[in-house]
Design a protein around this motif. Structure first.
Motif, PDB file in Angstrom:
ATOM      1  N   TYR A 127     -37.011  21.609  94.497  1.00 33.61           N
ATOM      2  CA  TYR A 127     -36.442  20.895  95.629  1.00 33.61           C
ATOM      3  C   TYR A 127     -37.379  20.814  96.834  1.00 33.61           C
ATOM      4  N   ALA A 128     -38.511  21.479  96.779  1.00 33.79           N
ATOM      5  CA  ALA A 128     -39.402  21.539  97.947  1.00 33.79           C
ATOM      6  C   ALA A 128     -39.839  20.154  98.408  1.00 33.79           C
ATOM      7  N   LEU A 129     -40.064  19.245  97.458  1.00 37.01           N
ATOM      8  CA  LEU A 129     -40.518  17.897  97.832  1.00 37.01           C
ATOM      9  C   LEU A 129     -39.480  17.189  98.700  1.00 37.01           C
ATOM     10  N   TYR A 130     -38.200  17.488  98.465  1.00 34.79           N
ATOM     11  CA  TYR A 130     -37.147  16.827  99.230  1.00 34.79           C
ATOM     12  C   TYR A 130     -37.113  17.318 100.679  1.00 34.79           C
ATOM     13  N   THR A 131     -37.612  18.526 100.937  1.00 37.77           N
ATOM     14  CA  THR A 131     -37.702  18.989 102.320  1.00 37.77           C
ATOM     15  C   THR A 131     -38.728  18.156 103.094  1.00 37.77           C
ATOM     16  N   VAL A 132     -39.805  17.750 102.408  1.00 39.70           N
ATOM     17  CA  VAL A 132     -40.792  16.879 103.049  1.00 39.70           C
ATOM     18  C   VAL A 132     -40.172  15.518 103.344  1.00 39.70           C
ATOM     19  N   VAL A 133     -39.342  15.032 102.427  1.00 39.50           N
ATOM     20  CA  VAL A 133     -38.651  13.759 102.642  1.00 39.50           C
ATOM     21  C   VAL A 133     -37.731  13.849 103.856  1.00 39.50           C
ATOM     22  N   ILE A 134     -36.987  14.949 103.969  1.00 42.99           N
ATOM     23  CA  ILE A 134     -36.065  15.134 105.095  1.00 42.99           C
ATOM     24  C   ILE A 134     -36.820  15.074 106.416  1.00 42.99           C
ATOM     25  N   ALA A 135     -37.920  15.829 106.500  1.00 38.02           N
ATOM     26  CA  ALA A 135     -38.702  15.860 107.741  1.00 38.02           C
ATOM     27  C   ALA A 135     -39.305  14.495 108.054  1.00 38.02           C
ATOM     28  N   PHE A 137     -50.456  13.823 105.099  1.00 33.39           N
ATOM     29  CA  PHE A 137     -51.189  15.077 104.909  1.00 33.39           C
ATOM     30  C   PHE A 137     -50.677  16.163 105.847  1.00 33.39           C
ATOM     31  N   ASP A 138     -50.707  15.883 107.164  1.00 32.36           N
ATOM     32  CA  ASP A 138     -50.407  16.916 108.138  1.00 32.36           C
ATOM     33  C   ASP A 138     -48.981  17.440 108.032  1.00 32.36           C
ATOM     34  N   LEU A 139     -48.003  16.548 107.764  1.00 31.49           N
ATOM     35  CA  LEU A 139     -46.624  16.989 107.632  1.00 31.49           C
ATOM     36  C   LEU A 139     -46.466  17.941 106.444  1.00 31.49           C
ATOM     37  N   THR A 140     -47.017  17.559 105.297  1.00 26.55           N
ATOM     38  CA  THR A 140     -46.931  18.404 104.112  1.00 26.55           C
ATOM     39  C   THR A 140     -47.715  19.693 104.295  1.00 26.55           C
ATOM     40  N   PHE A 141     -48.875  19.577 104.928  1.00 22.90           N
ATOM     41  CA  PHE A 141     -49.716  20.758 105.152  1.00 22.90           C
ATOM     42  C   PHE A 141     -48.989  21.780 106.025  1.00 22.90           C
ATOM     43  N   ALA A 142     -48.337  21.317 107.092  1.00 22.57           N
ATOM     44  CA  ALA A 142     -47.649  22.230 108.004  1.00 22.57           C
ATOM     45  C   ALA A 142     -46.354  22.767 107.403  1.00 22.57           C
ATOM     46  N   VAL A 195     -44.032  22.086 111.442  1.00 27.90           N
ATOM     47  CA  VAL A 195     -43.806  23.478 111.848  1.00 27.90           C
ATOM     48  C   VAL A 195     -42.347  23.691 112.241  1.00 27.90           C
ATOM     49  N   ALA A 196     -41.779  22.728 112.999  1.00 30.57           N
ATOM     50  CA  ALA A 196     -40.380  22.852 113.429  1.00 30.57           C
ATOM     51  C   ALA A 196     -39.436  22.870 112.230  1.00 30.57           C
ATOM     52  N   TRP A 197     -39.648  21.954 111.298  1.00 27.32           N
ATOM     53  CA  TRP A 197     -38.788  21.917 110.122  1.00 27.32           C
ATOM     54  C   TRP A 197     -39.023  23.115 109.210  1.00 27.32           C
ATOM     55  N   LYS A 198     -40.192  23.695 109.226  1.00 21.24           N
ATOM     56  CA  LYS A 198     -40.446  24.908 108.451  1.00 21.24           C
ATOM     57  C   LYS A 198     -39.603  26.063 108.959  1.00 21.24           C
ATOM     58  N   TRP A 199     -39.437  26.138 110.280  1.00 19.53           N
ATOM     59  CA  TRP A 199     -38.556  27.160 110.863  1.00 19.53           C
ATOM     60  C   TRP A 199     -37.097  26.890 110.477  1.00 19.53           C
ATOM     61  N   VAL A 200     -36.682  25.634 110.551  1.00 20.74           N
ATOM     62  CA  VAL A 200     -35.292  25.289 110.265  1.00 20.74           C
ATOM     63  C   VAL A 200     -34.931  25.548 108.804  1.00 20.74           C
ATOM     64  N   LEU A 201     -35.852  25.223 107.902  1.00 20.36           N
ATOM     65  CA  LEU A 201     -35.569  25.297 106.469  1.00 20.36           C
ATOM     66  C   LEU A 201     -35.961  26.624 105.825  1.00 20.36           C
ATOM     67  N   ASN A 202     -36.660  27.477 106.551  1.00 15.23           N
ATOM     68  CA  ASN A 202     -37.056  28.778 106.010  1.00 15.23           C
ATOM     69  C   ASN A 202     -35.813  29.617 105.722  1.00 15.23           C
ATOM     70  N   PRO A 203     -35.648  30.092 104.480  1.00  9.96           N
ATOM     71  CA  PRO A 203     -34.432  30.855 104.141  1.00  9.96           C
ATOM     72  C   PRO A 203     -34.232  32.091 105.008  1.00  9.96           C
ATOM     73  N   PHE A 217     -47.064  14.894 113.399  1.00 16.05           N
ATOM     74  CA  PHE A 217     -46.479  15.367 112.145  1.00 16.05           C
ATOM     75  C   PHE A 217     -46.686  16.868 111.974  1.00 16.05           C
ATOM     76  N   ILE A 218     -47.730  17.415 112.570  1.00 12.85           N
ATOM     77  CA  ILE A 218     -47.945  18.862 112.517  1.00 12.85           C
ATOM     78  C   ILE A 218     -46.806  19.585 113.223  1.00 12.85           C
ATOM     79  N   VAL A 219     -46.446  19.118 114.421  1.00 15.02           N
ATOM     80  CA  VAL A 219     -45.359  19.728 115.184  1.00 15.02           C
ATOM     81  C   VAL A 219     -44.044  19.609 114.414  1.00 15.02           C
ATOM     82  N   SER A 220     -43.783  18.430 113.848  1.00 11.98           N
ATOM     83  CA  SER A 220     -42.558  18.238 113.068  1.00 11.98           C
ATOM     84  C   SER A 220     -42.528  19.166 111.855  1.00 11.98           C
TER      85      SER A 220
END
Length: 298
Positions: free
Chosen positions: A159-167, A233-238, A125-133, A120-123
């Protein structure tokens, strides 16, 4: 008189238990020992370091008097509801498509299951790059000439919580697909053929016959994904680190912050026990339904 062959047979029968005993003992001590230790800390006045006194339910009262905890619980309910429903829907939908015996089914199964092999850490970080404006979707679309395009969910508190749902859905839908596909392949084809002979359409067969027979698969998916959601935890943390402004903080992040950042070890332990209670509330009914099946079948 005991014969040597009887002794050999006895030890041969007990050999698996002897081999597994050390590992089982270690797991027993580490898992249940630390649960007991956390429970004792939650009933103490521990702050920076453990203090083995007894203050009753004081820390639980303090926990439920903290507005930040209520926000974390609210976020968990929203996240769990969306995560479970969407991941279950996509998992079932993909499983039904693959059940049509399409070409390259093995390849597609691997593609859909691959995200679950990632941490979930890798996911995150990857989604953080994709969703970063400034780096991801918004930046790419604007570079194509659509300068007014906005997709800033990652930094928008609403809307930030929905980005966690997407990932989370992206990572777990393949897992749900595998469970549903196994359930579909276990259904007797004669039932489906009988429905076809009665003139039922393919959609009608799946809605009225196949899906109701997948109840055990649905139960397994809900239980497994439910406990993943509670412990997230790890997905939200990353991805968001609980931000912006606590908009994506979950009980697990509250526990981490209380224990290691705010020097409230006992409150953190109390929050951990509440999470454990939520997991038990999900797993116990599942185990009860599974364990009573043999009696009913008998």
């Amino acid at each position: 008189m005991v014969r040597r062959t009887d002794i050999k047979r006895y030890f041969a029968a007990q050999l698996p238990k002897i081999i597994l005993a050390p590992s089982g003992l270690i797991i027993l001590v580490i898992t249940y020992g630390f649960i007991a230790w956390t429970a004792s800390i939650s009933l103490s006045s521990s702050r920076v370091m453990p203090i083995y006194d007894f203050v009753g339910l004081e820390q639980f009262i303090r926990l439920w008097s903290t507005p930040r905890w209520y926000i974390a619980v609210k976020n968990l309910f929203i996240f769990s509801a969306l995560y479970l429903s969407i991941a279950t829907f996509f998992g079932l939908f993909i499983a039904i498509l693959l059940d049509q015996r399409i070409r390259a089914e093995g390849f597609l199964r691997t593609v859909f299951l691959y995200p679950m092999a990632l941490s979930f850490i890798v996911s995150g970080v990857a989604w953080k790059w994709v969703l970063n404006p400034g780096l991801g979707i918004q930046n790419v679309v604007r570079s194509w000439g659509w300068t007014s395009f906005t997709f800033d969910w990652l930094v928008n508190p609403n809307y930030a919580l929905y980005t966690v749902v997407i990932a989370a859905v992206w990572q777990s839908s393949g897992f749900a697909m595998a469970i549903f596909l196994a359930g579909l392949r276990g259904i007797d084809n004669s039932i489906i053929k009988a429905a076809q002979m009665e003139g039922a359409s393919q959609v009608r067969i799946y809605v009225s016959v196949v899906v109701p027979m997948l109840r055990p698969a649905f139960l397994s998916v809900v239980v497994l994904l439910g406990q993943i959601a509670i412990k997230t935890f790890d997905l939200t943390f990353a991805l968001t680190n609980g931000g912006p402004g606590g908009a994506t903080e979950m009980p697990s992040m509250f526990m981490f912050s209380a224990t290691f950042e705010r020097n409230q070890m006992a409150v953190g332990a109390a929050s951990a026990m509440m999470m454990l209670a939520a997991v038990v509330a999900i797993i116990v009914p599942y185990l009860y339904s599974e364990l009573r099946k043999p009696a009913n079948d008998h």
